[in-house]
Design an enzyme around this catalytic site. Structure first.
Site, PDB file in Angstrom:
ATOM      1  N   GLY A 136       0.778  -1.233   0.000  1.00  0.00           N
ATOM      2  CA  GLY A 136       0.000   0.000   0.000  1.00  0.00           C
ATOM      3  C   GLY A 136       0.809   1.282   0.000  1.00  0.00           C
ATOM      4  O   GLY A 136       0.245   2.357  -0.202  1.00  0.00           O
ATOM      5  N   TYR A 151      10.433 -12.942 -13.064  1.00  0.00           N
ATOM      6  CA  TYR A 151       9.303 -12.107 -12.673  1.00  0.00           C
ATOM      7  C   TYR A 151       8.059 -12.468 -13.486  1.00  0.00           C
ATOM      8  O   TYR A 151       6.951 -12.572 -12.947  1.00  0.00           O
ATOM      9  CB  TYR A 151       9.679 -10.645 -12.888  1.00  0.00           C
ATOM     10  CG  TYR A 151       8.608  -9.648 -12.525  1.00  0.00           C
ATOM     11  CD1 TYR A 151       8.354  -9.316 -11.205  1.00  0.00           C
ATOM     12  CD2 TYR A 151       7.864  -9.015 -13.515  1.00  0.00           C
ATOM     13  CE1 TYR A 151       7.383  -8.381 -10.864  1.00  0.00           C
ATOM     14  CE2 TYR A 151       6.901  -8.081 -13.195  1.00  0.00           C
ATOM     15  CZ  TYR A 151       6.660  -7.765 -11.865  1.00  0.00           C
ATOM     16  OH  TYR A 151       5.686  -6.842 -11.547  1.00  0.00           O
ATOM     17  N   PRO A 158      -1.576  -4.054 -16.021  1.00  0.00           N
ATOM     18  CA  PRO A 158      -1.261  -2.693 -16.473  1.00  0.00           C
ATOM     19  C   PRO A 158      -0.065  -2.713 -17.427  1.00  0.00           C
ATOM     20  O   PRO A 158       0.782  -3.601 -17.364  1.00  0.00           O
ATOM     21  CB  PRO A 158      -0.898  -1.946 -15.189  1.00  0.00           C
ATOM     22  CG  PRO A 158      -1.137  -2.895 -14.068  1.00  0.00           C
ATOM     23  CD  PRO A 158      -1.134  -4.265 -14.650  1.00  0.00           C
ATOM     24  N   THR A 159       0.004  -1.714 -18.280  1.00  0.00           N
ATOM     25  CA  THR A 159       1.230  -1.482 -19.034  1.00  0.00           C
ATOM     26  C   THR A 159       2.179  -0.685 -18.122  1.00  0.00           C
ATOM     27  O   THR A 159       1.991  -0.657 -16.919  1.00  0.00           O
ATOM     28  CB  THR A 159       0.913  -0.750 -20.349  1.00  0.00           C
ATOM     29  OG1 THR A 159       0.020   0.345 -20.066  1.00  0.00           O
ATOM     30  CG2 THR A 159       0.247  -1.688 -21.352  1.00  0.00           C
ATOM     31  N   ASN A 160       3.189  -0.050 -18.669  1.00  0.00           N
ATOM     32  CA  ASN A 160       4.219   0.597 -17.842  1.00  0.00           C
ATOM     33  C   ASN A 160       3.618   1.724 -16.997  1.00  0.00           C
ATOM     34  O   ASN A 160       3.205   2.752 -17.528  1.00  0.00           O
ATOM     35  CB  ASN A 160       5.327   1.159 -18.741  1.00  0.00           C
ATOM     36  CG  ASN A 160       6.093   0.061 -19.449  1.00  0.00           C
ATOM     37  OD1 ASN A 160       5.517  -0.759 -20.158  1.00  0.00           O
ATOM     38  ND2 ASN A 160       7.392   0.031 -19.259  1.00  0.00           N
ATOM     39  N   HIS A 216      12.364   1.560 -13.054  1.00  0.00           N
ATOM     40  CA  HIS A 216      11.873   1.454 -14.418  1.00  0.00           C
ATOM     41  C   HIS A 216      12.342   2.649 -15.246  1.00  0.00           C
ATOM     42  O   HIS A 216      12.847   3.636 -14.716  1.00  0.00           O
ATOM     43  CB  HIS A 216      10.348   1.345 -14.416  1.00  0.00           C
ATOM     44  CG  HIS A 216       9.855   0.011 -13.950  1.00  0.00           C
ATOM     45  ND1 HIS A 216       9.139  -0.150 -12.790  1.00  0.00           N
ATOM     46  CD2 HIS A 216      10.001  -1.231 -14.480  1.00  0.00           C
ATOM     47  CE1 HIS A 216       8.843  -1.432 -12.633  1.00  0.00           C
ATOM     48  NE2 HIS A 216       9.354  -2.110 -13.640  1.00  0.00           N
TER      49      HIS A 216
END
Length: 341
Positions: A16, A163, A190-192, A206
């Site tokens: 969270g 991963y 989700p994408t990036n 990232h």
């Protein structure tokens, strides 16, 4: 029952305090929560999710009716390449808070997290679990755009197979819990993702938050901005606050066990060069932009279809990429001292 019907939803969010968890917390605080929802955001400080005992105790303490499962070990391309075994199972970096389990190997600790969360949810009668996957789970050799039916059609890219396979297994477990026990466990892909509260570490984060930090430092030193790779790979980026709003919809309205891709459209895909240029503009960087082609590019593209999402939410409005980059850069500039980096 102790008035269970009066409580409504009690939503536990693992991970969270991370990028997506903080975004959900902000969206809820900004008025998109509902009166019958109680939100509980927890992190590794609250429980070691690799421990069956601690995970079960966490669930018994908070008695959630719903769970958003975000807790994961994440990292950028180069960290994935070096530590694929550690990424198997998607856990946490470093030693767990529960020192009695310190002797466990990192990869063994990581494997336990998803299993503990899903099994504790099953054992305590949680009505719904929404886990977070990633587009890197899709096969490396595939046709584009990729969609939800293609997850298990072949091996993922070699750069992050640990991963990727670990995240795929959540989908397998969700199906198993549904078929054997009728559990409403599902997942989003989700994408990036990027936004405030991201990990802005240059080497281990990232690409987009890493570039934001690089630009910040290059401005301080008056040096060139060096981007690793050719800048040609293409990605679909989703702003964390947009993703948070979609998470709320999935939690409340999406009833399929099969995963759903949460992404901007194919037409909004941008190259790493274009992403770097958007950051340069947002940060008002005036220096030289250099591409270090001795560094690996990773997967060239993983274009995802959001057709399924659009069938459900045809009018959902995503924040324009350059606006989202500008807001993220502004947050990083303001919160540099305390940002993860």
């Amino acid at each position: 029952m102790e008035g269970a019907g009066l409580v409504g939803k009690r939503i536990l969010v693992t991970g969270g305090t991370g990028l997506v968890g903080r975004a959900i917390e902000k969206v809820v605080a900004d008025g998109e929560g509902q009166p019958d929802e109680e939100w509980i955001f927890v992190s590794s400080r609250d429980a070691d999710l690799t421990s069956t005992t601690e995970t079960k105790a966490l669930f018994e303490k908070h008695k959630p009716t719903h769970v958003i499962h975000l807790a994961a070990m994440v990292g950028g391309l180069f960290r994935n390449i070096r530590y694929n075994l550690d990424f198997w199972g998607a856990g946490f970096w470093g030693s767990p808070p529960c020192r009695s389990e310190k002797s466990l190997h990192p990869q063994r600790r990581n494997i336990l997290i998803n299993d503990n969360v899903l099994h504790s949810a099953y054992e305590t009668g949680v009505q719904k679990v929404v886990s977070c996957l990633s587009t890197c789970i899709f096969p490396d050799k595939t046709t584009y755009p990729i969609d939800e039916s293609m997850i298990h059609n072949g091996p993922p890219h070699s750069s992050n197979f640990g991963y990727s396979y670990a995240k795929r297994m959540i989908d397998i477990q969700n199906r198993g819990y549904f078929e054997q026990h009728g559990c409403r466990f599902t997942a989003v892909i989700p994408t990036n993702v990027f936004g405030p509260h991201d990990n802005f570490n240059i080497e281990d984060g990232h690409v987009l938050p890493g570039l934001i930090h690089k630009v910040y430092l290059a401005k301080q030193t008056g040096s060139a901005l060096t981007v690793w790779g050719t800048g040609k790979p293409r990605r679909q980026f989703i702003y964390s606050l947009d993703l948070a709003r979609l998470f709320l919809w999935v939690l409340r309205e999406y009833d399929e066990v099969e995963p759903i891709i949460l992404s901007v459209g194919e037409e909004d895909e941008v190259s790493i060069r274009e992403a770097a240029e958007a950051i340069v503009e947002a940060m008002d960087f005036r220096g030289e932009l250099v591409f270090d082609t001795t560094k690996a590019d990773g997967q060239f593209k993983k274009t995802a279809s959001n057709a399924k999402l659009r069938r459900y939410l045809p009018s959902f409005q995503f924040t324009p990429f350059r606006q989202a980059v500008k807001e993220t850069c502004a947050w990083f500039n303001t919160n540099y001292a305390n940002a993860r980096k």
